[in-house]
Design a protein around this motif. Structure first.
Motif, PDB file in Angstrom:
ATOM      1  N   MET A 282      -4.508  12.767   0.058  1.00  0.00           N
ATOM      2  CA  MET A 282      -3.214  12.411  -0.540  1.00  0.00           C
ATOM      3  C   MET A 282      -2.067  13.037   0.250  1.00  0.00           C
ATOM      4  SD  MET A 282      -3.873  10.438  -3.139  1.00  0.00           S
ATOM      5  CE  MET A 282      -2.476  10.483  -4.248  1.00  0.00           C
ATOM      6  N   ALA A 283      -2.271  14.250   0.755  1.00  0.00           N
ATOM      7  CA  ALA A 283      -1.228  14.912   1.547  1.00  0.00           C
ATOM      8  C   ALA A 283      -0.981  14.145   2.849  1.00  0.00           C
ATOM      9  CB  ALA A 283      -1.628  16.350   1.836  1.00  0.00           C
ATOM     10  N   ASN A 284      -2.056  13.700   3.499  1.00  0.00           N
ATOM     11  CA  ASN A 284      -1.905  12.925   4.741  1.00  0.00           C
ATOM     12  C   ASN A 284      -1.165  11.610   4.487  1.00  0.00           C
ATOM     13  OD1 ASN A 284      -3.238  14.859   6.265  1.00  0.00           O
ATOM     14  ND2 ASN A 284      -5.245  13.883   6.023  1.00  0.00           N
ATOM     15  N   LEU A 285      -1.499  10.937   3.400  1.00  0.00           N
ATOM     16  CA  LEU A 285      -0.837   9.670   3.083  1.00  0.00           C
ATOM     17  C   LEU A 285       0.648   9.887   2.816  1.00  0.00           C
ATOM     18  CD1 LEU A 285      -3.540   8.049   0.758  1.00  0.00           C
ATOM     19  CD2 LEU A 285      -3.003   7.403   3.112  1.00  0.00           C
ATOM     20  N   ALA A 286       0.983  10.988   2.144  1.00  0.00           N
ATOM     21  CA  ALA A 286       2.389  11.288   1.865  1.00  0.00           C
ATOM     22  C   ALA A 286       3.159  11.538   3.159  1.00  0.00           C
ATOM     23  CB  ALA A 286       2.484  12.506   0.943  1.00  0.00           C
ATOM     24  N   ARG A 287       2.547  12.246   4.101  1.00  0.00           N
ATOM     25  CA  ARG A 287       3.214  12.524   5.385  1.00  0.00           C
ATOM     26  C   ARG A 287       3.423  11.237   6.180  1.00  0.00           C
ATOM     27  NH1 ARG A 287       0.001  17.225   5.415  1.00  0.00           N
ATOM     28  NH2 ARG A 287      -1.637  16.120   6.570  1.00  0.00           N
ATOM     29  N   GLU A 288       2.406  10.355   6.151  1.00  0.00           N
ATOM     30  CA  GLU A 288       2.484   9.125   6.948  1.00  0.00           C
ATOM     31  C   GLU A 288       3.483   8.136   6.376  1.00  0.00           C
ATOM     32  OE1 GLU A 288      -1.348   7.385   7.216  1.00  0.00           O
ATOM     33  OE2 GLU A 288      -2.220   8.982   8.412  1.00  0.00           O
ATOM     34  N   GLY A 289       3.651   8.136   5.055  1.00  0.00           N
ATOM     35  CA  GLY A 289       4.459   7.113   4.404  1.00  0.00           C
ATOM     36  C   GLY A 289       3.593   5.927   4.016  1.00  0.00           C
ATOM     37  N   ALA A 290       2.742   6.118   3.017  1.00  0.00           N
ATOM     38  CA  ALA A 290       1.819   5.070   2.576  1.00  0.00           C
ATOM     39  C   ALA A 290       2.308   4.439   1.276  1.00  0.00           C
ATOM     40  CB  ALA A 290       0.413   5.649   2.381  1.00  0.00           C
TER      41      ALA A 290
ATOM     42  N   PHE B 163      11.375  -0.395   0.996  1.00  0.00           N
ATOM     43  CA  PHE B 163      12.378  -0.316   2.057  1.00  0.00           C
ATOM     44  C   PHE B 163      13.691   0.259   1.519  1.00  0.00           C
ATOM     45  CE2 PHE B 163      15.533  -2.308   4.955  1.00  0.00           C
ATOM     46  CZ  PHE B 163      15.000  -1.910   6.173  1.00  0.00           C
ATOM     47  N   GLU B 164      14.111  -0.200   0.336  1.00  0.00           N
ATOM     48  CA  GLU B 164      15.359   0.278  -0.265  1.00  0.00           C
ATOM     49  C   GLU B 164      15.243   1.730  -0.722  1.00  0.00           C
ATOM     50  OE1 GLU B 164      16.055  -2.419  -3.460  1.00  0.00           O
ATOM     51  OE2 GLU B 164      16.246  -4.161  -2.137  1.00  0.00           O
ATOM     52  N   LYS B 165      14.095   2.105  -1.266  1.00  0.00           N
ATOM     53  CA  LYS B 165      13.923   3.449  -1.830  1.00  0.00           C
ATOM     54  C   LYS B 165      13.653   4.500  -0.761  1.00  0.00           C
ATOM     55  CE  LYS B 165      14.036   2.488  -6.359  1.00  0.00           C
ATOM     56  NZ  LYS B 165      14.919   3.142  -7.339  1.00  0.00           N
ATOM     57  N   GLN B 166      13.137   4.078   0.409  1.00  0.00           N
ATOM     58  CA  GLN B 166      12.712   5.033   1.427  1.00  0.00           C
ATOM     59  C   GLN B 166      13.608   5.015   2.668  1.00  0.00           C
ATOM     60  OE1 GLN B 166      10.215   7.360   1.280  1.00  0.00           O
ATOM     61  NE2 GLN B 166      10.049   6.817  -0.883  1.00  0.00           N
ATOM     62  N   GLY B 167      14.889   4.750   2.465  1.00  0.00           N
ATOM     63  CA  GLY B 167      15.840   4.890   3.563  1.00  0.00           C
ATOM     64  C   GLY B 167      15.635   3.902   4.686  1.00  0.00           C
ATOM     65  N   LYS B 168      15.452   2.640   4.341  1.00  0.00           N
ATOM     66  CA  LYS B 168      15.355   1.543   5.317  1.00  0.00           C
ATOM     67  C   LYS B 168      14.160   1.668   6.251  1.00  0.00           C
ATOM     68  CE  LYS B 168      19.286   0.077   3.678  1.00  0.00           C
ATOM     69  NZ  LYS B 168      19.312  -1.045   2.723  1.00  0.00           N
ATOM     70  N   ARG B 169      13.045   2.127   5.716  1.00  0.00           N
ATOM     71  CA  ARG B 169      11.800   2.110   6.500  1.00  0.00           C
ATOM     72  C   ARG B 169      10.679   1.561   5.639  1.00  0.00           C
ATOM     73  NH1 ARG B 169       8.136   6.303   5.638  1.00  0.00           N
ATOM     74  NH2 ARG B 169       8.857   7.911   4.175  1.00  0.00           N
ATOM     75  N   LEU B 170       9.709   0.966   6.314  1.00  0.00           N
ATOM     76  CA  LEU B 170       8.563   0.359   5.631  1.00  0.00           C
ATOM     77  C   LEU B 170       7.354   1.285   5.726  1.00  0.00           C
ATOM     78  CD1 LEU B 170       9.011  -3.282   6.985  1.00  0.00           C
ATOM     79  CD2 LEU B 170       9.366  -2.534   4.630  1.00  0.00           C
TER      80      LEU B 170
END
Length: 832
Positions: free
Chosen positions: A548-556, A618-625
């Protein structure tokens, strides 16, 4: 054989699987059966039950000389025999039924297709995906052989289970009996077959008067009650009975086959139809034709395509009750079954002889034998994740799968602005309501929620004006106190809040204990707060492990998707629901829903729903997917794996590629995982290391199996993520349909996948226990359950009035009258 995971404590367990052996020299003969009928409508379909009955009549009555050994038929087109019959291709005229006045015959054409043996199966058992079609045909034949002998012992069976009257239990107030039964299904694993045998419970409606059944359903004192039914009452009855079959207790109908219920008709005696060019009332027709008189206000029923009868002449012949999900029935069935894993396995052993494995002519003739000793599997107990509340430190669980909210502040507590308490229940006194609200506010503040105002309390005691009060309120949150049985009120509140007004609502079913200021009330307050905080944008807690920590860092991003289908006999459309995370901890979710053709499992607008999910992220994460997408798909059967890959995964991939190309971001890594709850694999611990004494002696939460019983082609594993509670814990099966990017990047290994799934089972915001499926799957199911309130009044009671009469509107009608969630709530967790 695929390599399994290595993380966790290694243990062994007993599984309710029994190894199957097959004599290499024995063969099964496969025949193609085509059953064209007389001149019928183009959409006429011969039911499987009727087709099996016709083939049985052919073998046992019409031409027993050609069938010295009875074969097995799948009810569609495949017939299997242990011997080569004396013909290669033959046609037979078989009576449609046994009624002496019947003059309908059906043409049955049988053609020999091929010989099959375990040689056709071996490539599949060795993991050759190209052998799936042939291998599955063989497994189908073997399953039919296994099922035939037990079905000769009892007339009560469904696809894979047979139920027996010995030790049955009667529940007269529910109009049902519970019969013990056995489920069996032959399954492939690496280099062997095994048969999965499990206990099951059959809900049986005994022979009884249908009018008595309806009176018990409504808990009505007499038949006059049925003369004044409202449309919503009729709707609940229609949903409950499903496609129950009825026979008619009139001399002219003796010996005729029973027919399915298609509709109910209020005041059936006044209903008119045309006979010999003249309009006649039903009540007059029955008086003149059948010498039967009844009250014109009697409730009526439509059976089959056009036959109409008052319910007073209808009887229920003994049958399996397919619509058995009522809470009282579910509760009774749970108590009726084995109470713990050991009792379950002992019950299988005690009922073994009912399966006739050593006496079945088909199994003996094909050289198939079954080892009576249950198989042992190798598994592991995964280390549970830690839980983080408001503190920076992580908290260990009390025991695997269980943690405590008390004395902890929520991870991200919400802020409650102006709010309102709307009392629609007649029971609570003003003092009790005050005690309840005071205790709730105190507990909210203990959990860290900022409550800026005391609520406005309005008592309307079920008055219809409550909707206008909600509509005109400036409250940002409305807590509604409902009476104990108030489904129509609940639906009205949720429709106003979720669709029309766009305000978060929380319903409380009032019981006297709510007005107490004690530990039980405090526990209820804490449970309620878990829902309120999540709905209002807070996060209750987050699980922490390396995956879960790795997924959070990657942006999953995690996606849960499900399709709900209408009840038995209903013509309503199916509803596709999707939830998608938009925070980096996969704890907050947005939703989307679509109406699609009834009983269509593949999600039609998968592209549009995924686009909505990505736009929200995209809207919630500062224009990134997201760089990685975990797509968890519920409700897909094994026979649909290839279809869901070809259709859903392909359409989803096209839409994703288009969106990522537009924002000039590299395509994400995709993990497409089917989540399967509907199976009968169960485990029993073999030693103290794996047993959970506080969990009803089930295996400890985190038990995973990825070898010994897994599929030879589809990568899969079984994970029991939840702690035991009652009965035997059901593990969830996870099938990896796709793992990684198109270029092979980012595939997760078994340990990473299993740890990720286990972590997501600790994200369910409504509970401080690990749940049996990942939170996004649970959330998609919750969204599906609320779908009915999204139809406006134009649809209303259509399900009762029209569908059974063949007047089902076009799908566009339902889409037009299906209202989406209010725009202000689409990116909230209003559904928890």
């Amino acid at each position: 054989m695929r390599a399994g995971g290595t993380a966790g404590l290694r243990v062994t367990a007993v599984v309710n699987g029994f190894e199957v052996s097959w004599d290499h020299a024995k063969k099964i003969h496969h025949y193609d059966v085509i059953t064209p009928g007389w001149e019928v409508a183009s959409d006429w379909v011969l039911s499987r039950t009727k087709a099996v009955e016709i083939l049985a009549r052919l073998q046992e009555t019409i031409r027993p000389d050609l069938f010295p050994v009875s074969g097995a038929f799948d009810g569609k087109k495949n017939f299997f025999s242990t011997m080569r019959l004396s013909f290669d291709s033959e046609e037979f005229n078989v009576p449609f039924d046994n009624h002496p006045k019947n003059k309908k015959f059906i043409l049955v054409r049988m053609t020999h297709v091929r010989e099959i043996n375990d040689g056709l199966l071996r490539p599949l058992l060795q993991g050759n995906g190209k052998a799936l079609t042939d291998g599955n045909d063989v497994i189908m034949a073997v399953n039919l052989f296994f099922q035939k002998a037990p079905r000769m012992r009892s007339p009560m069976f469904n696809n894979n289970s047979v139920f027996f009257p010995k030790n049955k239990k009667l529940f007269p107030h529910l109009s049902i009996e519970l019969w013990p039964g056995l489920f069996q299904s032959v399954r492939p694993t690496y280099n062997r077959l095994f048969v999965n045998v499990d206990v099951s419970t059959g809900v049986i409606i005994p022979d009884m008067e249908f009018e008595q059944f309806v009176l018990r359903f409504f808990k009505a004192p007499n038949r006059q009650f049925l003369h004044t039914l409202r449309e919503e009452q009729l709707e609940s009855l229609r949903a409950y009975v499903g496609d129950l079959k009825l026979s008619i207790n009139l001399p002219a109908h003796q010996g005729k086959r029973s027919l399915k219920i298609r509709a109910f008709i209020l005041r059936v005696g006044a209903h008119r139809f045309t006979k010999d060019g003249e309009s006649i009332r039903i009540v007059d027709y029955f008086k003149h034709t059948h010498n039967y008189q009844f009250d014109v206000n009697t409730l009526g029923v439509r059976l089959g395509s056009k036959a109409i009868f008052p319910i007073s002449v209808c009887k229920i012949p003994q049958q399996l009750f397919k619509h058995n999900s009522e809470p009282e029935i579910v509760s009774a069935a749970l108590l009726f079954g084995p109470l713990d894993p050991r009792s379950r396995f002992e019950a299988i052993s005690a009922s073994w002889e009912n399966l006739d494995y050593t006496k079945s002519p088909l199994l003996l003739g094909s050289g198939i034998t079954v080892n009576r000793n249950a198989m042992t599997v190798n598994g592991r107990i995964l280390k549970p994740p830690q839980i983080q509340f408001n503190e920076p430190r992580f908290t260990d669980l009390q025991r695997p799968g269980v943690w405590n909210l008390t004395r902890n502040r929520l991870h991200i507590p919400c802020k409650i602005g102006p709010w309102m308490v709307l009392v629609l229940a007649p029971e609570p006194q003003q003092h009790d309501v005050h005690t309840f609200i005071t205790g709730l506010i105190r507990t909210m503040r203990e959990r860290g929620i900022s409550v800026q105002h005391n609520p406005e309390v309005i008592n309307r005691n079920g008055n219809s004006q409550f909707l206008s009060i909600m509509q005109n309120s400036q409250a940002s949150f409305i807590l509604v106190i409902l009476p104990a049985n108030a489904e129509p009120l609940y639906r009205a509140v949720k429709r106003m809040g979720n669709i029309e007004k766009g305000v978060i609502t929380q319903c409380v079913k009032w019981v006297s204990a709510r007005g107490q200021d004690d530990n039980r009330a405090n526990q209820y307050h804490n449970n309620l707060i878990l829902k309120i905080n999540a709905k209002l944008g807070g996060v209750n807690f987050i699980p922490h492990n390396s995956a879960m920590a790795n997924l959070a860092r990657e942006g999953a991003m995690a996606i849960g998707a499900d399709v709900s289908h209408p009840g038995v006999g209903s013509g309503m459309p199916s509803i596709a629901a999707m939830v998608s995370s938009f925070d980096n901890r996969m704890s907050q979710y947005a939703t989307s829903m679509r109406v699609q053709e009834t009983r269509t499992e593949i999600i039609d607008d998968i592209g549009g729903m995924v686009e909505h999910a990505l736009q929200t992220y995209f809207e919630k994460q500062g224009k990134r997917l997201p760089t990685r997408i975990i797509y968890l798909r519920d409700g897909v059967s094994e026979g649909e794996f290839s279809t869901v890959r070809q259709k859903e995964l392909a359409k989803m991939g096209e839409k994703i590629d288009s969106i990522y190309k537009e924002v000039q971001q590299a395509s994400p890594i995709i993990h497409f995982i089917v989540v399967s709850k509907r199976h009968h694999i169960r485990f029993m611990p073999r030693d103290q290391d794996s047993r959970d004494p506080q969990g009803n002696n089930n295996l400890k939460a985190g038990f995973v199996v990825d070898q010994d019983i897994t599929h030879p082609v589809y990568p899969d594993f079984y994970l029991q993520s939840q702690p035991g509670l009652k009965g035997t814990s059901r593990p969830t099966r996870y099938v990896i349909i796709h793992n990684g990017a198109k270029d092979g990047r980012g595939a997760l290994g078994p340990d990473q996948l299993q740890e990720m799934i286990y972590g997501l089972c600790h994200c369910y915001s409504r509970s401080t226990r690990a749940v049996k499926v990942p939170a996004p799957v649970y959330y998609a199911d919750l969204v599906c359950r609320k779908a009915r309130i999204h139809y406006d009044s134009e649809v209303g009671h259509f399900d009762v009035r029209a569908f059974a009469e063949g007047n089902r509107p076009h799908l566009d009608f339902f889409k037009e009258h299906f209202n989406q969630v209010h725009q202000s709530l689409q990116k909230s967790m209003y559904f928890v």
